[in-house]
Write a protein that holds these residues in place. Structure first.
Motif, PDB file in Angstrom:
ATOM      1  N   LEU A 161      39.976  36.634  39.760  1.00  0.00           N
ATOM      2  CA  LEU A 161      38.834  37.555  39.828  1.00  0.00           C
ATOM      3  C   LEU A 161      37.587  36.824  39.376  1.00  0.00           C
ATOM      4  N   GLY A 162      36.490  36.969  40.126  1.00  0.00           N
ATOM      5  CA  GLY A 162      35.241  36.344  39.707  1.00  0.00           C
ATOM      6  C   GLY A 162      34.299  36.137  40.870  1.00  0.00           C
ATOM      7  N   SER A 163      33.291  35.322  40.628  1.00  0.00           N
ATOM      8  CA  SER A 163      32.348  34.987  41.693  1.00  0.00           C
ATOM      9  C   SER A 163      32.981  33.980  42.645  1.00  0.00           C
ATOM     10  N   LYS A 164      32.382  33.835  43.802  1.00  0.00           N
ATOM     11  CA  LYS A 164      32.924  32.919  44.800  1.00  0.00           C
ATOM     12  C   LYS A 164      32.994  31.495  44.256  1.00  0.00           C
ATOM     13  N   GLN A 165      31.947  31.060  43.564  1.00  0.00           N
ATOM     14  CA  GLN A 165      31.910  29.691  43.049  1.00  0.00           C
ATOM     15  C   GLN A 165      32.946  29.470  41.947  1.00  0.00           C
ATOM     16  N   GLY A 207      39.832  42.544  47.624  1.00  0.00           N
ATOM     17  CA  GLY A 207      38.977  43.630  47.181  1.00  0.00           C
ATOM     18  C   GLY A 207      37.842  43.142  46.317  1.00  0.00           C
ATOM     19  N   GLY A 208      37.147  44.097  45.714  1.00  0.00           N
ATOM     20  CA  GLY A 208      36.045  43.770  44.827  1.00  0.00           C
ATOM     21  C   GLY A 208      36.502  43.594  43.398  1.00  0.00           C
ATOM     22  N   LEU A 209      35.522  43.411  42.505  1.00  0.00           N
ATOM     23  CA  LEU A 209      35.841  43.132  41.106  1.00  0.00           C
ATOM     24  C   LEU A 209      36.560  44.297  40.435  1.00  0.00           C
ATOM     25  N   GLY A 210      36.280  45.513  40.854  1.00  0.00           N
ATOM     26  CA  GLY A 210      36.906  46.675  40.223  1.00  0.00           C
ATOM     27  C   GLY A 210      38.258  47.046  40.798  1.00  0.00           C
ATOM     28  N   GLN A 211      38.761  46.256  41.742  1.00  0.00           N
ATOM     29  CA  GLN A 211      40.028  46.595  42.387  1.00  0.00           C
ATOM     30  C   GLN A 211      41.144  45.626  42.047  1.00  0.00           C
ATOM     31  N   ALA A 212      40.964  44.845  40.987  1.00  0.00           N
ATOM     32  CA  ALA A 212      41.920  43.786  40.666  1.00  0.00           C
ATOM     33  C   ALA A 212      43.290  44.338  40.295  1.00  0.00           C
ATOM     34  N   ALA A 213      43.346  45.392  39.469  1.00  0.00           N
ATOM     35  CA  ALA A 213      44.638  45.921  39.022  1.00  0.00           C
ATOM     36  C   ALA A 213      45.457  46.428  40.202  1.00  0.00           C
ATOM     37  N   ALA A 214      44.842  47.187  41.090  1.00  0.00           N
ATOM     38  CA  ALA A 214      45.554  47.722  42.250  1.00  0.00           C
ATOM     39  C   ALA A 214      45.973  46.592  43.190  1.00  0.00           C
ATOM     40  N   ALA A 215      45.084  45.613  43.384  1.00  0.00           N
ATOM     41  CA  ALA A 215      45.400  44.506  44.273  1.00  0.00           C
ATOM     42  C   ALA A 215      46.553  43.678  43.727  1.00  0.00           C
ATOM     43  N   ALA A 216      46.573  43.446  42.413  1.00  0.00           N
ATOM     44  CA  ALA A 216      47.648  42.658  41.806  1.00  0.00           C
ATOM     45  C   ALA A 216      48.998  43.340  41.991  1.00  0.00           C
ATOM     46  N   GLN A 217      49.025  44.656  41.807  1.00  0.00           N
ATOM     47  CA  GLN A 217      50.274  45.380  41.992  1.00  0.00           C
ATOM     48  C   GLN A 217      50.695  45.379  43.456  1.00  0.00           C
ATOM     49  N   ALA A 218      49.732  45.436  44.358  1.00  0.00           N
ATOM     50  CA  ALA A 218      50.051  45.486  45.780  1.00  0.00           C
ATOM     51  C   ALA A 218      50.691  44.184  46.263  1.00  0.00           C
ATOM     52  N   VAL A 219      50.275  43.035  45.706  1.00  0.00           N
ATOM     53  CA  VAL A 219      50.811  41.750  46.160  1.00  0.00           C
ATOM     54  C   VAL A 219      51.860  41.180  45.214  1.00  0.00           C
ATOM     55  N   GLY A 220      52.207  41.952  44.173  1.00  0.00           N
ATOM     56  CA  GLY A 220      53.232  41.498  43.245  1.00  0.00           C
ATOM     57  C   GLY A 220      52.801  40.358  42.357  1.00  0.00           C
ATOM     58  N   ASP A 235      32.703  45.284  29.163  1.00  0.00           N
ATOM     59  CA  ASP A 235      33.255  46.627  29.371  1.00  0.00           C
ATOM     60  C   ASP A 235      34.222  46.644  30.543  1.00  0.00           C
ATOM     61  N   ASP A 236      33.889  45.919  31.603  1.00  0.00           N
ATOM     62  CA  ASP A 236      34.781  45.843  32.761  1.00  0.00           C
ATOM     63  C   ASP A 236      36.087  45.142  32.394  1.00  0.00           C
ATOM     64  N   LEU A 237      35.994  44.104  31.588  1.00  0.00           N
ATOM     65  CA  LEU A 237      37.195  43.380  31.174  1.00  0.00           C
ATOM     66  C   LEU A 237      38.089  44.271  30.312  1.00  0.00           C
ATOM     67  N   ARG A 238      37.471  45.055  29.424  1.00  0.00           N
ATOM     68  CA  ARG A 238      38.250  45.950  28.580  1.00  0.00           C
ATOM     69  C   ARG A 238      38.952  47.016  29.410  1.00  0.00           C
ATOM     70  N   ARG A 239      38.238  47.567  30.397  1.00  0.00           N
ATOM     71  CA  ARG A 239      38.858  48.592  31.240  1.00  0.00           C
ATOM     72  C   ARG A 239      39.979  48.011  32.092  1.00  0.00           C
ATOM     73  N   LEU A 240      39.815  46.764  32.541  1.00  0.00           N
ATOM     74  CA  LEU A 240      40.886  46.113  33.300  1.00  0.00           C
ATOM     75  C   LEU A 240      42.126  45.935  32.428  1.00  0.00           C
TER      76      LEU A 240
END
Length: 484
Positions: A161-165, A207-220, A235-240
Motif C-alpha cells: 500500500l502506498g504511492s506509485k513511487q 484498489g485505493g488506499l482505503g481498500q487494503a484490508a478487503a483486497a488482502a482478504q480477497a487475494v489471500g 489515522d488511516d494506519l490506525r484504522r487499517l
C-alpha cells in the motif's frame, strides 16, 4: 480501478490467512533442535570420559537426561522460535547463542543450589555440542527454505500500500532478495490504475488506499506492507490496524529511511508516539579495534598456510607471460588516503595504457569500475586466477599493513573516483578484499547496485555481518560465477 467489496465482518479463523508452511517450518525447527541435542548428550560422554555412556552410573545419567528439555526451554525463552527471526538474518543465530548463555546460568545455579553430582567438564562439552549442532541444524534448515523460496514456494503473500513511487521502490527491493520470502500479490495505490509495471513485470492494482484490508482478504495475502503515501496518515494506519484485527493478516510499515537496519534502529515511545531512533554507524571505537585485530590475525594465518600456493601461482604467472608476478596500483583507502594495493598480475604488461581506449569503445556503463566479460588484456593464467579470486590473495599483505580489511567496500582506483557524496561515503571505512556485492553477483552487478550494497555495509557494519560475508565468500569463490 478494480474495486474490491469489503466483507461485512472480519474472518473469524486466523488460519484463513496464516500460511500453513510458516507453522510447519517452525515445528520442523523445534523438532530438529530437540533431536540434535538428544544426539549431543551421549556424544559428550566419550569426549569427556573416553568411555561409552552405558558405563556411566544412573545417578550421573539422570541430570544429563534433563539437558534436552533445559535446552529447548532456554531456546524458547530466548525467542529463538519467534516467527519474525526464523529463516532470515543473523538474529536467529544470536538468539541461539543467548540460549546457550541462559542454559549455562540455569544449570550452574541448579547444580550449586542442590549440590547435583555431575561433571562440569561433561556439561561444558554437552553444551558446546548442543550449541554447535543447533547452529548447524538451523543453517541447513534455513538453506532448504531459501531454495524453496527461490522456486517461488514457502513465501509470504504481500499486498503493498502506498504511492506509485514508494510501492515501485519496495517491490524492486523485495524482488532483489527472493530468499526473504515476500511474494508481491498486489498493490493498493493513491492513483487510479489497473496494474503497475515494475522491472518488466506487472503487479495488479486491487484498489485505493482505503481498500487494503478487503483486497488482502480477497487475494489471500498474509501481510500488508505500508509505504509512504501522501493521502495515508496516522489515522488511516490506525484504522487499517483495527480492520485487520482477527484476520491473521500482519501489518508492517516500511519507513522512508532505507539502507539502515539491525541494532542502529530503535523504537522509543515519547508522549505516546513511537519514535524511530537512529544510532550513528559504528565507525570507530572498540568494535573497530576488534575488527582490526581479527583482520590481522586471520590474514597472518592464511598467509602462513597458503604460502606454498602463493609461490606456485607466482611462478605460473612469470612462466606464462612476460612481466612481474605482482601488480601494484595506487588505490584510495580509508578517509581518502592513497595506498599501494598488491594483486597477482592477470593482464599483459602495458594493459593500463589501453584502459581509456577500451572505455571509449565499450557501450557498457563503467561506473566506478570498468570490467568486461571477455577482456582481451587478460592472460590465460589470469583468467583462471580471476575466476576463483586467487589474484586477490596478495592483498592479505595490505590487511597486515592496515591499509585494508578482510571485509569492506572494494578500494577505488584513483583515476576513476567520482567525488560524489555517495561515493565518498564508501571511504569512511577501510576497503576490503571481499564485501557485500562480491557475495551478491560479483562483476555481474551494475555499478549502481554495487554502490548501493557498499553503502549498506558502511551504514550497518557489525562483526557478525563481517563473519557472514566471509562465510558466504567461500562458497561464491568455489562456484566461480560472476568473476571476470
Amino acid at each position: 480501478m478494480t474495486t474490491i467489496a469489503r466483507p461485512d465482518q472480519h474472518l473469524s479463523a486466523r488460519a484463513t490467512t496464516t500460511s500453513s508452511w510458516d507453522w510447519r517450518y517452525r515445528n520442523k525447527v523445534v523438532c530438529t533442535d530437540f533431536l540434535l541435542v538428544v544426539v549431543a548428550v551421549p556424544l559428550a560422554v566419550p569426549l569427556r570420559f573416553h568411555t561409552d555412556i552405558r558405563h556411566q552410573s544412573p545417578l550421573f545419567l539422570r541430570p544429563a537426561l534433563l539437558l534436552p528439555l533445559i535446552w529447548s526451554v532456554s531456546l524458547g525463552l530466548s525467542g529463538a522460535y519467534e516467527r519474525r527471526y526464523l529463516g532470515l538474518g543473523p538474529e536467529e543465530f544470536k538468539r541461539v547463542g543467548n540460549a546457550a548463555v541462559r542454559a549455562i546460568a540455569v544449570i550452574s545455579f541448579v547444580c550449586f543450589a542442590y549440590k547435583v553430582n555431575v561433571s562440569r567438564g561433561y556439561l561444558a562439552y554437552a553444551l558446546v555440542l548442543a550449541t554447535s549442532f543447533t547452529l548447524v541444524g538451523r543453517y541447513v534448515t534455513r538453506k532448504m527454505l531459501h531454495r524453496r523460496r527461490i522456486r517461488g514456494e514457502s513465501c509470504h503473500r504481500v499486498l503493498v500500500l502506498g504511492s506509485k513511487q514508494s510501492v515501485t521502490s519496495l517491490v524492486n527491493t523485495v524482488r532483489r532478495e527472493p530468499v526473504a520470502g515476500y511474494a508481491i500479490v498486489g498493490a493498493c495505490l493513491d492513483v487510479a490504475m489497473t496494474s503497475l509495471k515494475v522491472a518488466g513485470e506487472s503487479v495488479p492494482v486491487l484498489g485505493g488506499l482505503g481498500q487494503a484490508a478487503a483486497a488482502a482478504q480477497a487475494v489471500g495475502a498474509s501481510t500488508i506492507a505500508v509505504t509512504a503515501a501522501p493521502g495515508f496518515g496516522e489515522d488511516d494506519l490506525r484504522r487499517l490496524a483495527w480492520e485487520l484485527e482477527g484476520t491473521g493478516i500482519e501489518l508492517v510499515v516500511a519507513p522512508a529511511l532505507t539502507n539502515v537496519a539491525g541494532p542502529r534502529v530503535h523504537i522509543r515511545p515519547v508522549a505516546g508516539l513511537p519514535l524511530l531512533h537512529l544510532e550513528e554507524p559504528d565507525l570507530e571505537g572498540r568494535g573497530q579495534l576488534l575488527k582490526t585485530a581479527l583482520d590481522r590475525v586471520v590474514a597472518l594465518g592464511i598467509l602462513a598456510v597458503l604460502s606454498p600456493l602463493l609461490f606456485v601461482l607466482a611462478a605460473a604467472i612469470r612462466l606464462s607471460s612476460e612481466g612481474p608476478a605482482l601488480f601494484r596500483q595506487e588505490r584510495l583507502g580509508k578517509n581518502g588516503r592513497a595506498f599501494t594495493i598488491y594483486k597477482f598480475r592477470t593482464m599483459y604488461v602495458g594493459a593500463e595504457r589501453e584502459f581509456t581506449s577500451m572505455i571509449e569503445a565499450s557501450d557498457t556503463p563503467h561506473g566506478l569500475f570498468f570490467k568486461v566479460a571477455e577482456d582481451p588484456r587478460i592472460t590465460r593464467v589470469g583468467r583462471w586466477l580471476r575466476r576463483y579470486s586467487l589474484d586477490e590473495l596478495p592483498q592479505l599483505i595490505n590487511v597486515l599493513r592496515g591499509d585494508m580489511s578482510l571485509v569492506g567496500p572494494r578500494p577505488l582506483p584513483i583515476e576513476v573516483v567520482q567525488h560524489e557524496p555517495d561515493v565518498v561515503r564508501r571511504l569512511l571505512v577501510r576497503p576490503g578484499i571481499t564485501g557485500l556485492w562480491q557475495i551478491s553477483g560479483r562483476s555481474d552487478l551494475s555499478a549502481e547496485e554495487a554502490l548501493r550494497m557498499d553503502l549498506y555495509y558502511v551504514e550497518n557494519w557489525s562483526l557478525a555481518f563481517d563473519l557472514m560475508i566471509l562465510w558466504k565468500t567461500a562458497f561464491v569463490v568455489v562456484r566461480g560465477s560472476g568473476a571476470y
